[in-house]
Structures are given as structure tokens and as C-alpha cells.
Design an enzyme around this catalytic site. Structure first.
Site, mmCIF file in Angstrom:
data_model
loop_
_atom_site.group_PDB
_atom_site.id
_atom_site.type_symbol
_atom_site.label_atom_id
_atom_site.label_comp_id
_atom_site.label_asym_id
_atom_site.label_seq_id
_atom_site.Cartn_x
_atom_site.Cartn_y
_atom_site.Cartn_z
ATOM 1 N N SER A 195 -4.712 -11.618 -8.606
ATOM 2 C CA SER A 195 -4.918 -12.969 -8.078
ATOM 3 C C SER A 195 -6.202 -13.585 -8.591
ATOM 4 O O SER A 195 -7.201 -12.898 -8.845
ATOM 5 C CB SER A 195 -4.982 -12.924 -6.548
ATOM 6 O OG SER A 195 -3.818 -12.329 -6.037
ATOM 7 N N ASN B 107 6.249 -13.891 1.576
ATOM 8 C CA ASN B 107 7.647 -13.795 1.995
ATOM 9 C C ASN B 107 8.456 -15.010 1.555
ATOM 10 O O ASN B 107 9.658 -14.903 1.328
ATOM 11 C CB ASN B 107 7.716 -13.576 3.509
ATOM 12 C CG ASN B 107 7.381 -12.130 3.868
ATOM 13 O OD1 ASN B 107 6.899 -11.373 3.013
ATOM 14 N ND2 ASN B 107 7.632 -11.746 5.098
ATOM 15 N N GLU B 108 7.787 -16.152 1.411
ATOM 16 C CA GLU B 108 8.518 -17.329 0.910
ATOM 17 C C GLU B 108 8.983 -17.063 -0.521
ATOM 18 O O GLU B 108 10.124 -17.354 -0.882
ATOM 19 C CB GLU B 108 7.633 -18.578 0.955
ATOM 20 C CG GLU B 108 7.371 -19.113 2.364
ATOM 21 C CD GLU B 108 6.459 -18.212 3.173
ATOM 22 O OE1 GLU B 108 5.562 -17.561 2.587
ATOM 23 O OE2 GLU B 108 6.649 -18.138 4.405
ATOM 24 N N SER C 239 -8.085 -5.821 -3.217
ATOM 25 C CA SER C 239 -8.233 -4.832 -2.144
ATOM 26 C C SER C 239 -8.990 -3.607 -2.630
ATOM 27 O O SER C 239 -8.751 -3.129 -3.737
ATOM 28 C CB SER C 239 -6.859 -4.373 -1.634
ATOM 29 O OG SER C 239 -6.154 -5.450 -1.100
ATOM 30 N N GLU D 75 5.186 -2.459 -5.879
ATOM 31 C CA GLU D 75 4.283 -2.934 -4.851
ATOM 32 C C GLU D 75 5.049 -3.450 -3.643
ATOM 33 O O GLU D 75 4.601 -3.343 -2.514
ATOM 34 C CB GLU D 75 3.371 -4.048 -5.390
ATOM 35 C CG GLU D 75 2.354 -4.447 -4.341
ATOM 36 C CD GLU D 75 1.495 -5.639 -4.712
ATOM 37 O OE1 GLU D 75 0.479 -5.825 -4.045
ATOM 38 O OE2 GLU D 75 1.849 -6.391 -5.626
ATOM 39 N N GLN E 50 -6.563 -3.528 -7.590
ATOM 40 C CA GLN E 50 -5.658 -4.388 -8.378
ATOM 41 C C GLN E 50 -6.325 -5.728 -8.582
ATOM 42 O O GLN E 50 -6.811 -6.321 -7.626
ATOM 43 C CB GLN E 50 -4.385 -4.695 -7.618
ATOM 44 C CG GLN E 50 -3.598 -3.537 -7.147
ATOM 45 C CD GLN E 50 -2.357 -4.091 -6.462
ATOM 46 O OE1 GLN E 50 -1.456 -4.603 -7.107
ATOM 47 N NE2 GLN E 50 -2.347 -4.013 -5.151
#
Ligand SMILES: Cc1cc2nc3c(=O)[nH]c(=O)nc-3n(C[C@H](O)[C@H](O)[C@H](O)COP(=O)(O)OP(=O)(O)OC[C@H]3O[C@@H](n4cnc5c(N)ncnc54)[C@H](O)[C@@H]3O)c2cc1C
Lengths: 374, 365
Positions: A128, A358-359, A160, A243, A125
């Protein structure tokens, strides 16, 4: 309410269990992030595909079984209980494939899915970028128009599997003048093509689990655009849901880890940690039951965010508790006793970061699920 | 496989919600805490008319013999409104126990429970050392192991042990008894009252009166499991109420020129509450299906910790107003604190989960 399992599902479970007992590697394969591990994991995927087990819910024509989603959950439970290898094809199987089913063309599915199932193509993927992490819409890598396709320029990072993968998918800016969420296009490209440079990056555990991708004029044919040019954000958000949620992290892996944790606790006789062991086991069970319930009632659009918060914390709780049970042995890498837990722990540490931190997920839950003011 | 509510169950929950919404439960709670159970009992009668008190009663005694899933739906709403009164006892544990005992005991009380004429309460040490609202309940039962003093002492509660019927009152290093005595059931003789952190829960010690059964461990264990399941549902409902209240408050309360719900610290705390509740619910439903000790315990632990997290966050989001008696957040907050300890503590239930996983014996059998 009931927890009844139909005969078909029970028979499928038995078949998978038997097949894995006969075929799953007895010893762990070498790290998936090494040349020999890459080869071994691809070999394993071919074996799985031969038994039509690599993507059971896919249509038969692409190598699946048209199986109901419950069978996929069952497959995952059995796979992890048997200690099956990391799925080297998971970026493709769990993330790109749902996007192709939702937004791709028949030609793309015919061309790409069977190769994906056999791990002939391993996918990475490429979202980013150095300046676009949580703020994904800030991406700057661009695709410019050329005869019959697009030319890619820019830099992707933290990709990754890219060190050994064949192909990648991601978002590129095709209209620099458009508002940030528009003018983005969802493209697939060849990691070995001219104009692509992959530089592996070693992770906390030492292996090159992700990579930077430098793009300098690599060509992408029109046939490798998913959805309409300029519509990439919408297409990508459908993958983001996969995802985060059940398809990336099915309950099976946590259930298997929870069972191993209970065994470890029983052998250790450590009463001080009993409560944490029980809590981790209970949380894995909660994730499983939640997964079953989700099959009946299509989850809301932001269910993936709730799930991601839950599984990432659960994964950490399982592994941290195991390491605490192992006491001073917990630091030993590569041993049969602690090695798996330690590698799993290092991987679990990344859970709250990747797939949307998680934020970011908490903010999504607060805004979209609870309706707090934005 | 079905782990979601049927349309009918969802409608039942919504009906109870509307009923309780219209019933001025806050006023009934204030009266209950002040010793006046009349308004609260009026609400209970309306619930009885809606079938709530008949759910766990077999048809032959005038009940509905409903599924545990229906029971869970009702109990969640009782917790959602923090209704005063011995809810888990009246709706779940006592009817289950009486139905299992059958015979004269069932005949004597079940029809009255089903119709809502009487509320019921139960003491069953060590999980339930006190009977809630025994002054108001028409039926108070005591379930205990007479010679179980040793067990209780081992768990560190000599005074509780001394209160038990048949207890020697001895302390210290007794007592590995050769065989554990059977669990008996008595009509409770209402003893001294103690106050609860939840002002609507008046706690009473019970002494043994008329004996109803001398060897009812299985029935008591199953009744306590049904009560613990009901308690888990109650906790989940209370947690949901506190999340809803906190979200509404965060939208309205303005500080620094904006609603506090726009601050990320507030958002994230409430998001964590939502996650906890979301993932406790499927365990509750699964336990309602299987009723195994393992699953009931998992549900109780998960619902208690989700509700506890909701209580902490809701209070923090409200600031000082939430800390007042008048505002009313405390009705849920103190209820949650009380119920975290009743019907088996989280430690008890965690231990039971591990015991079943590692194939040790059931504590109540
Ligand atoms: C093991 C691993 C594998 C990965 N694999 C891939 C991959 O295959 N492909 C790919 O494209 N990417 C991948 N990533 C990258 C991942 O998607 C990003 O790390 C993630 O999106 C966060 O971006 P960032 O690292 O730049 O952190 P930043 O966005 O810089 O965030 C840093 C910190 O700030 C917080 N923060 C940022 N914005 C906000 C906000 N608005 N509110 C509150 N807090 C905020 C974040 O939560 C975080 O704690 C991977 C990452 C890891 C760790």
C-alpha cells in the site's frame, strides 16, 4: 464421503497437542508490537522451529516436515486451541514463502527460508501507498536501475509489523512508461538499510502495529528480485490469493474462538444471545469443513475472495457476540475476562479492510465467480 | 477425509437436473396448487425410475440403501427445481422411520415407497405440526408423544397440544409430568386442511389411527434428523436456483442504458448470496457423514439462512416482475419460507447445537 482421519494425521495431532501442552507460554506474551514483545515472540518461534513445527508443510531441507496440507490445518487447530502466541513471522511464512516456492529461485529459498522459519528475519509487506490502497496498480514507488541491482524511491504505508521487522517485500514501478499493471517488479529489501526510514503508526488499539516506510535510494541487489523484472503484478497476485484465503486465516483460530464463546455463553446464562452464539459456532464449523473440502479439490482462482468475505465477517461475529455477553465488563481492557476479546475485536474490525477490502472481494466474486458484466 | 462429491454422485445430480429440467415442473406446480396432483405424480414416477424414492429404503424391501450423501445430492436437485410433493417425507424421513420400525409396517409400505407407487407424509409435532399433501400421499404417519402436551404448552402452542392424541385439552399452568411419555407412531387419520405460504404445500392435521409403535423415540428422532438433513439440502438447492436466476436476470435486464448486473449494489448483494451458499454446503456434507443431531442442526440453520438470503436478494434483483405469481420466482421464495419453519425452526436447531455443545440431553431420546 467420510470424515475419517488417517493414523498418521491422528499421531501428528497428538504430537502437536502434547508439545504445545508442554511448551506453550502459560501467560500471554507482551504485545508483538512492542520491543519486548518482539523479542519474546521471536524466541517462541525459535522454540517452534526446534520442534520442526513452525512450517510443517515446507520441505524438510528448509525446516519443515514435507507434511500434507491436512497436517497444516491440524497444526493450526491445535495451535489456536492451545492459545498459542501470534505468529510474528506470518507475513513471511504465509505470504512470502508461497511466493518463493512458486516464483523464487533455489538460491533465494536456501538463503531466506531457514532464517524466516526461525524468525531471524521477520518480514513486512510493502504494497500500500498513500494513493494506492484498493487500487494497488496505482503504486508510484519506483525502483531504478543501478549496477548489480536497483535503487528504491517513494513511500509505502500501513505495513504491518514493519516497526520491528527486518525485511520487507512488495511491488515497485520499474518501467514508468508501461501500462499500469506492467512495468512492476516484485522486490525484497532490508528495512535497516541506508535510504530506508520506518515511521511506526499507532493503530486503533494504541500499539504501533503498522508503519510508513520512506525510501530514498535504498539498494536492492538483483538476487532479491522475485520473478522477472516487469512481471511483478502476476507474481504478486499469487501472494494475494494466499493472503486472502486459507493460509492467512486458517479455520483453527475461529474454531478456538467459537469454543471459548460457547464457554462464555454457558457461564453467562444469557439466553437472549443464544442464537448469535450458535450462529457464530456454526459459521466457524462451516469454515473448517470448507477448508477440509478445499484440500481435496483445488479451489478455483477466486476462492480466496469467497473465503475472505466469510472469515472476516465470522471473526467480527465471534468477537461482537462475546463482548455483548460480557455486558458492562466488555469495555475493560487488559482484564483476564474481557481483555482478549476486546483486543481480538479491535483486530477483527480491520478484517474487512486489509487483504483487499470486502467491497473489492465482492466485486471479484460477482465478476469472476458469478460472471456478471464488468 | 472426503467432503466433496464423487464423480458418480455428481453424475447422479446432473441426471436428476436434466430429468427435472425436461419435466415442466412449473406446470406441474401450478396444477398441484390447484388441486390436481396428476402431472406432479408423473414427475415423481420418473424420479422413482431414476432411483430417488428407493434411496433411503433398505435393500430387503426393494430399496437401494444408499448413503445419506446420495440422498443429499437428490434432495438438493428437488429443491433446485422446487418440485411439488412431500419430498423430505417420501425420500428421507418416512422410509427411515418405517425401516427402523421394521416388521409389518415396513413390509406394508416400504416396497411401495421404493418403487414410487406411493408418496409418504408425516406429522411429528412440534417440528412438523402438519402433514404435507396428506390427500395425495399413500402413507400418512403421525409420530408424537401422547402426554407431551406439557412440552408443547411450554413452547407456547396450546392449540397444537390440544390436538395431540392423549392430550387433556387443558390449558394454563399444567403440568410438570413426572415422566415424559414415550413417542408413539400411528397411521394418521387425515383431518382438516390449512393453506401454506407455498401454494403447492397443502397442510393437514393428522389424528391417531392404527398404532404402529408405542415407544419409538429413537427411531422417530433419527427419521426426523434425516428429514431435516434432506430439508437442508432442499433449501440449498432452492437457494442455488434463485442465485442462478438472479444472475441471469441481472445480465439481461437493462436500465440506465446498461445491464443492472453492472451496478455494484447488485453485484455485492449477489456475491453475499454466493458466499452464504458456498459455506453452507460443506456443513450439509459433513452432516450427511455424521448424521449427529448437532451437525444436522448446523446444516439446517446454515442452509436456511443461505437460502433466505438468496430469496431476499433474488427478489430485489428482479424488481416487480419477481413479485408476480406468473414469473415463477415465488415457487422457490415461498418454498424457502415454508421450509425455514418446517423440520425444526432455526431457533430449534440453534438451541439443539448449543445443547449438544454444552452436553444437555437430546430432545427426542
Ligand atoms: C490492520 C491493517 C493492516 C494492514 N497491513 C498492511 C500491510 O502489511 N501491507 C500493506 O501493504 N498494506 C496493509 N494494509 C493496508 C490495506 O491493504 C489497505 O487498507 C486496503 O488495501 C484498502 O486501501 P485503503 O485503506 O487505501 O482504502 P481505499 O482503497 O481508499 O478504500 C476506502 C473505501 O472505499 C472502498 N472502495 C475503494 N475502491 C472501491 C471500488 N472500486 N468499489 C467499491 N468500493 C471501493 C473500499 O472498499 C473502502 O471501503 C493494512 C491495513 C490494515 C487496516
Amino acid at each position: 464421503m467420510n470424515l475419517d482421519v488417517d493414523a498418521d494425521t491422528a499421531a501428528f495431532r497428538a504430537e502437536v497437542r502434547e508439545w504445545l501442552a508442554a511448551n506453550a507460554p502459560a501467560a500471554p506474551l507482551p504485545s508483538v508490537d512492542s520491543a519486548e514483545g518482539d523479542a519474546a515472540h521471536r524466541e517462541w518461534e525459535r522454540l517452534l522451529t526446534g520442534a520442526r513445527l513452525s512450517a510443517v508443510s515446507w520441505p524438510v531441507e528448509y525446516g519443515g516436515r514435507d507434511a500434507p496440507p491436512m497436517h497444516w490445518l491440524v497444526f493450526e487447530e491445535e495451535y489456536h486451541a492451545a492459545g498459542g502466541p501470534v505468529r510474528i513471522g506470518q507475513n513471511g511464512l504465509f505470504l512470502l514463502a508461497p511466493t518463493l516456492f512458486g516464483h523464487g529461485t533455489a538460491e533465494q529459498r536456501d538463503r531466506l527460508l531457514p532464517r524466516m522459519a526461525r524468525a531471524d528475519d521477520v518480514w513486512a509487506q510493502a504494497w500500500s501507498e498513500p494513493d494506492a490502497g484498493s487500487d494497488l496498480a496505482a503504486i508510484r514507488s519506483r525502483a531504478t536501475r543501478t549496477d548489480g541491482g536497483w535503487l528504491l524511491y517513494g513511500q509505502k504505508t500501513w505495513s504491518s509489523r514493519a516497526a520491528y521487522a527486518d525485511r520487507a517485500f512488495g511491488l515497485f514501478r520499474t518501467d514508468p512508461d508501461a501500462e499500469r499493471h506492467r512495468g512492476l517488479t516484485y522486490l525484497m529489501f532490508d528495512l535497516r538499510a541506508e535510504g530506508v526510514t520506518v515511521r511506526p503508526i499507532r493503530q486503533l488499539g494504541g500499539a504501533p502495529g503498522f508503519a510508513e516506510i520512506f525510501l530514498d535510494g535504498a539498494f536492492v541487489p538483483d538476487a532479491d528480485v522475485i520473478g522477472a523484472p516487469g512481471d511483478g503484478w502476476r507474481v504478486a497476485m499469487s501472494t494475494a490469493g494466499h493472503e486472502r484465503g486459507l493460509s492467512l486465516r486458517s479455520p483453527g483460530r475461529f474454531l478456538a474462538a467459537a469454543e471459548r464463546l460457547v464457554d462464555l455463553w454457558r457461564d453467562s446464562g444469557d439466553s437472549a444471545l443464544a442464537g448469535r452464539v450458535a450462529d457464530a459456532w456454526i459459521a466457524a464449523q462451516a469454515y473448517k469443513m470448507h477448508g477440509y473440502a478445499a484440500l481435496e479439490r483445488p479451489p478455483g482462482p477466486h476462492a480466496g475472495s469467497l473465503g475472505k468475505l466469510f472469515w472476516s465477517e465470522l471473526d467480527l461475529a465471534l468477537h461482537e457476540t462475546a463482548l455483548d455477553l460480557l455486558g458492562p465488563h466488555a469495555e475493560v481492557r487488559g482484564s483476564s475476562r474481557s481483555g482478549g476479546w476486546l483486543d481480538g475485536y479491535l483486530f477483527a474490525l480491520a478484517g474487512p479492510i486489509y487483504a483487499g477490502t470486502n467491497e473489492i472481494q465482492r466485486t471479484i466474486v460477482a465478476d469472476r465467480v458469478l460472471g456478471l458484466p464488468r | 477425509m472426503k467432503l466433496t462429491l464423487s464423480d458418480e454422485q455428481a453424475r447422479f445430480g446432473a441426471t436428476l437436473h436434466d430429468l427435472l429440467d425436461a419435466a415442466d415442473v412449473p406446470a406441474a406446480s401450478r396444477a398441484w396448487a390447484a388441486g390436481d396432483a396428476v402431472p406432479g405424480c408423473a414427475v415423481w414416477r420418473r424420479l422413482a425410475d431414476a432411483g430417488v424414492t428407493a434411496l433411503a429404503v433398505p435393500e430387503k424391501w426393494g430399496g437401494l440403501e444408499a448413503s445419506p450423501a446420495d440422498l443429499v445430492v437428490a434432495c438438493e436437485e428437488l429443491g433446485h427445481h422446487a418440485l411439488p410433493g412431500p419430498a423430505m417425507e417420501t425420500v428421507a424421513a418416512v422410509p427411515a422411520l418405517l425401516a427402523a420400525l421394521g416388521g409389518a409396517a415396513a413390509e406394508r409400505w416400504l416396497p411401495a415407497l421404493a418403487s414410487g407407487e406411493a408418496l409418504a407424509t408425516l406429522a411429528a409435532p412440534p417440528w412438523l405440526p402438519y402433514a404435507v399433501d396428506a390427500d395425495t400421499a399413500g402413507v400418512s404417519l403421525l409420530a408424537a408423544r401422547p402426554a407431551g402436551a406439557a412440552d408443547l404448552l411450554a413452547s407456547g402452542s396450546p392449540t397444537a397440544a390440544a390436538r395431540l392424541p392423549g392430550a387433556t385439552g387443558a390449558t394454563g399452568a399444567i403440568v410438570a409430568r413426572p415422566a415424559r411419555a414415550a413417542v408413539g407412531v400411528w397411521v394418521g387419520v387425515v383431518g382438516e386442511a390449512v393453506a401454506s405460504v407455498d401454494p403447492t404445500r397443502r397442510l393437514f392435521e393428522l389424528g391417531p389411527g392404527e398404532m404402529l409403535a408405542d415407544d419409538a423415540g429413537g427411531a422417530v428422532g433419527r427419521a426426523l434428523d434425516l428429514g431435516a438433513l434432506a430439508c437442508a439440502a432442499h433449501l440449498l438447492g432452492a437457494g442455488r436456483a434463485m442465485l442462478e436466476t438472479a444472475v441471469e436476470y441481472a445480465k439481461q435486464r437493462v436500465q440506465f442504458g446498461q445491464p443492472i448486473g453492472r451496478f455494484q449494489a447488485i453485484k455485492h448483494a449477489l456475491a453475499d448470496v454466493a458466499v452464504g451458499l458456498e459455506f453452507a454446503r460443506p456443513l450439509l456434507y459433513a452432516a450427511a457423514v455424521t448424521l449427529t443431531p448437532r451437525d444436522v442442526s448446523a446444516a439446517k440453520v446454515a442452509c436456511a439462512s443461505a437460502a433466505h438470503r438468496a430469496a431476499r436478494a433474488a427478489l430485489q434483483v428482479h424488481g416487480a416482475i419477481g413479485y408476480t405469481e406468473e414469473y415463477g420466482l415465488g415457487r422457490w421464495l415461498t418454498r424457502v419460507r415454508a421450509l425455514m419453519a418446517a423440520w425444526g425452526t432455526s431457533s430449534d436447531h440453534r438451541a439443539r447445537v448449543l445443547a449438544t455443545l454444552t452436553a444437555q440431553a437430546e430432545p427426542w431420546s
